[in-house]
Write a protein that holds these residues in place. Structure first.
Motif, mmCIF file in Angstrom:
data_model
loop_
_atom_site.group_PDB
_atom_site.id
_atom_site.type_symbol
_atom_site.label_atom_id
_atom_site.label_comp_id
_atom_site.label_asym_id
_atom_site.label_seq_id
_atom_site.Cartn_x
_atom_site.Cartn_y
_atom_site.Cartn_z
ATOM 1 N N GLN A 21 17.680 -14.922 -5.240
ATOM 2 C CA GLN A 21 17.927 -15.632 -6.021
ATOM 3 C C GLN A 21 17.976 -16.879 -5.669
ATOM 4 N N GLN B 90 25.200 -16.876 -9.285
ATOM 5 C CA GLN B 90 25.209 -16.557 -11.188
ATOM 6 C C GLN B 90 25.961 -16.703 -11.121
ATOM 7 N N SER C 223 27.653 -14.188 -12.007
ATOM 8 C CA SER C 223 28.418 -12.556 -11.818
ATOM 9 C C SER C 223 29.737 -12.651 -11.734
ATOM 10 N N GLN D 245 32.700 -11.448 -12.629
ATOM 11 C CA GLN D 245 33.222 -10.752 -12.974
ATOM 12 C C GLN D 245 34.180 -9.770 -12.488
ATOM 13 N N ARG E 152 20.383 -22.546 -7.389
ATOM 14 C CA ARG E 152 19.551 -22.046 -6.606
ATOM 15 C C ARG E 152 18.044 -22.849 -6.437
ATOM 16 N N GLN F 230 24.800 -20.532 -16.695
ATOM 17 C CA GLN F 230 24.385 -18.573 -17.312
ATOM 18 C C GLN F 230 26.087 -18.680 -18.451
ATOM 19 N N GLU G 284 28.343 -15.670 -19.075
ATOM 20 C CA GLU G 284 27.681 -13.938 -17.993
ATOM 21 C C GLU G 284 28.897 -13.687 -19.215
ATOM 22 N N TYR H 41 18.916 -4.592 -11.351
ATOM 23 C CA TYR H 41 20.003 -5.497 -11.311
ATOM 24 C C TYR H 41 20.532 -4.808 -10.159
ATOM 25 N N THR I 245 24.200 -3.241 -12.249
ATOM 26 C CA THR I 245 24.352 -2.243 -13.410
ATOM 27 C C THR I 245 23.484 -1.463 -13.478
ATOM 28 N N GLY J 182 19.703 -10.822 -18.637
ATOM 29 C CA GLY J 182 19.466 -9.455 -18.416
ATOM 30 C C GLY J 182 21.110 -8.702 -18.481
ATOM 31 N N ALA J 183 20.654 -7.005 -18.843
ATOM 32 C CA ALA J 183 22.398 -6.856 -19.124
ATOM 33 C C ALA J 183 22.120 -5.095 -18.849
ATOM 34 N N GLY J 184 23.382 -4.653 -18.584
ATOM 35 C CA GLY J 184 23.958 -3.306 -18.063
ATOM 36 C C GLY J 184 24.864 -2.720 -18.238
ATOM 37 N N ALA K 197 27.782 -5.314 -19.137
ATOM 38 C CA ALA K 197 27.684 -6.845 -18.765
ATOM 39 C C ALA K 197 26.094 -7.480 -18.415
ATOM 40 N N PHE K 198 26.488 -8.214 -18.859
ATOM 41 C CA PHE K 198 24.963 -9.371 -19.513
ATOM 42 C C PHE K 198 25.630 -10.817 -18.943
ATOM 43 N N GLY K 199 23.845 -11.242 -19.068
ATOM 44 C CA GLY K 199 23.969 -12.697 -18.219
ATOM 45 C C GLY K 199 22.622 -13.427 -19.576
HETATM 46 N N1 DAH Z 1 23.313 -12.499 -12.383
HETATM 47 C C1 DAH Z 1 22.288 -12.098 -13.468
HETATM 48 C C2 DAH Z 1 20.993 -13.629 -12.535
HETATM 49 O O1 DAH Z 1 21.368 -14.337 -12.511
HETATM 50 C C3 DAH Z 1 22.033 -11.707 -15.001
HETATM 51 C C4 DAH Z 1 22.467 -10.955 -15.237
HETATM 52 C C5 DAH Z 1 21.879 -9.080 -15.356
HETATM 53 C C6 DAH Z 1 23.787 -11.389 -15.063
HETATM 54 C C7 DAH Z 1 22.234 -8.183 -15.340
HETATM 55 C C8 DAH Z 1 24.644 -9.716 -15.687
HETATM 56 C C9 DAH Z 1 23.811 -8.136 -15.513
HETATM 57 O O2 DAH Z 1 26.245 -9.631 -16.115
HETATM 58 O O3 DAH Z 1 25.016 -7.206 -16.234
HETATM 59 O O4 DAH Z 1 19.888 -12.929 -12.783
#
Ligand code: DAH
Length: 347
Positions: free
Chosen positions: A156, A171, A173, A176, A199, A213, A215, A253, A256, A287-289, A310-312
């Motif tokens: 990161q 991020q 995240s 969350q 970053r 992002q 989220e 990740y 997740t 990205g997600a999970g 969750a997803f981003g």
């Molecule tokens: N935070 C991750 C990134 O910056 C992206 C991400 C991946 C967010 C999976 C999520 C997740 O909420 O479930 O690369």
């Protein structure tokens, strides 16, 4: 008498000749034509004449009075016209001049995309939430199951501000975690959080030290990967069109389990392979999970009772694809010509 009349006529004529405006004229009028003024004095003088004399002088005096009154009236009309013309001249508008051009702004391209996602997610019952850009290590990493010293942190390229604890969030995240802490392990959660992230990685035109992002987090009972896929599919179809497909690829990740990479079928070549999808037919957009049980637990949600996804999304990446933009720096410069160009361009 005649002499008096001719003297008075000359005097009044001279004075009228040097009058400049209506104010002066009205002053002069009250001086000569008022009841006690010299003209009326002459009229009154008639009373003292016998009828023979009255005949002779009456006509002369009446003519004199009407001549003087006419002179005043004519001058009044002349001065009124002059004043009106002066006023019209001062207010003159040249209708042949080109109008002043009013420049109208255009919405920032990224902002427009984010608003579109926000509206869609709100219609699905999600709240839009916010979090701090200057963040604590605790929320950005530790409570997302990335302890100190874990190699996942290296990916990161984080900007640290003070020691190892305060940083610019790498991020969205951490929002969350903050949202779950507010829910206190009790309430279901449906939120999205669009926001800036930072970053130390800016080596080419597709990377910037600051990017956005979007989220998403849903925590409820019995949430499955297919719920996640359905939700992402709705977002993708709204942004890129109904014929665009979504696919999940296994990924990793820390926060997740299982984790996936979200690909969409290339809207340009429809999976045939082109430059946009690098000949693969698919493009990665998020990205997600399924939220890791450790993350739920650390934020006060019992993983035996609650599950979540969750997803981003990378907002710039989505906008670049949607609007065919090559260089992400376009989002942050202030050239209206560019914003306006994309304002009109809809996929
Ligand atoms: N935070 C991750 C990134 O910056 C992206 C991400 C991946 C967010 C999976 C999520 C997740 O909420 O479930 O690369």
């Amino acid at each position: 008498m005649k002499e008096k009349i001719s003297c008075l006529t000359e005097e009044i004529t001279n004075k009228l000749n040097s009058v400049h405006d209506l104010k002066e004229l009205s002053e002069l009028k009250s001086l000569y034509l008022s009841k006690k003024g010299p003209v009326n004095e002459l009229m009154n003088y008639m009373k003292e004449l016998n009828s023979e004399e009255k005949k002779a002088y009456g006509k002369i005096i009446n003519e004199f009075k009407s001549k003087i009154t006419t002179s005043f009236d004519n001058l009044k009309i002349k001065l009124e016209n002059e004043e009106l013309n002066k006023k019209l001249d001062a207010e003159k508008i040249d209708i042949s001049l080109p109008a002043t051009k009013i420049n109208i702004g255009a919405p920032n391209i990224l902002e427009k995309l984010i608003e579109e996602v926000e509206e869609l997610m709100m219609s699905l019952g999600y709240d839009v939430v916010d979090g701090p850009e200057i963040e604590e290590d605790k929320y950005n990493f530790e409570m997302l199951n990335i302890p100190k010293g874990h190699p996942a942190r290296d990916a990161q390229d984080t900007f640290y501000i003070e020691g190892e604890e305060i940083l610019l969030r790498s991020q969205t995240s951490p929002v969350q975690v903050r949202t779950m802490l507010k829910g206190k392990g009790k309430t279901p959660i449906r939120v999205i959080c669009p926001g800036k992230t930072f970053r130390r990685d800016d080596d080419d035109a597709t990377h910037s030290h600051q990017f956005m992002q979007i989220e998403g987090l849903l925590v409820d009972k019995e949430v499955s990967l297919s719920d996640l896929k359905g939700t992402i599919d709705v977002i993708v179809k709204k942004l890129f069109g109904d014929d665009v497909e979504t696919r999940f690829r296994p990924s990793y990740y820390q926060f997740t389990e299982p984790s996936v990479e979200v690909d969409i079928s290339c809207f340009n070549c429809h999976k045939k392979g082109c430059n946009i999808c690098k000949k693969t037919g698919w493009i990665t957009i998020a990205g997600a999970g399924i939220v890791h049980p450790n993350v739920l637990k650390m934020s006060g949600y019992d993983p035996k009772e609650w599950t979540g996804f969750a997803f981003g999304f990378g907002a710039e990446r989505m906008a670049m694809l949607k609007y065919g933009i090559q260089d992400c720096r376009v989002f942050y410069n202030t050239d209206l010509r560019e914003s306006k160009l994309f304002d009109r361009k809809e996929v």
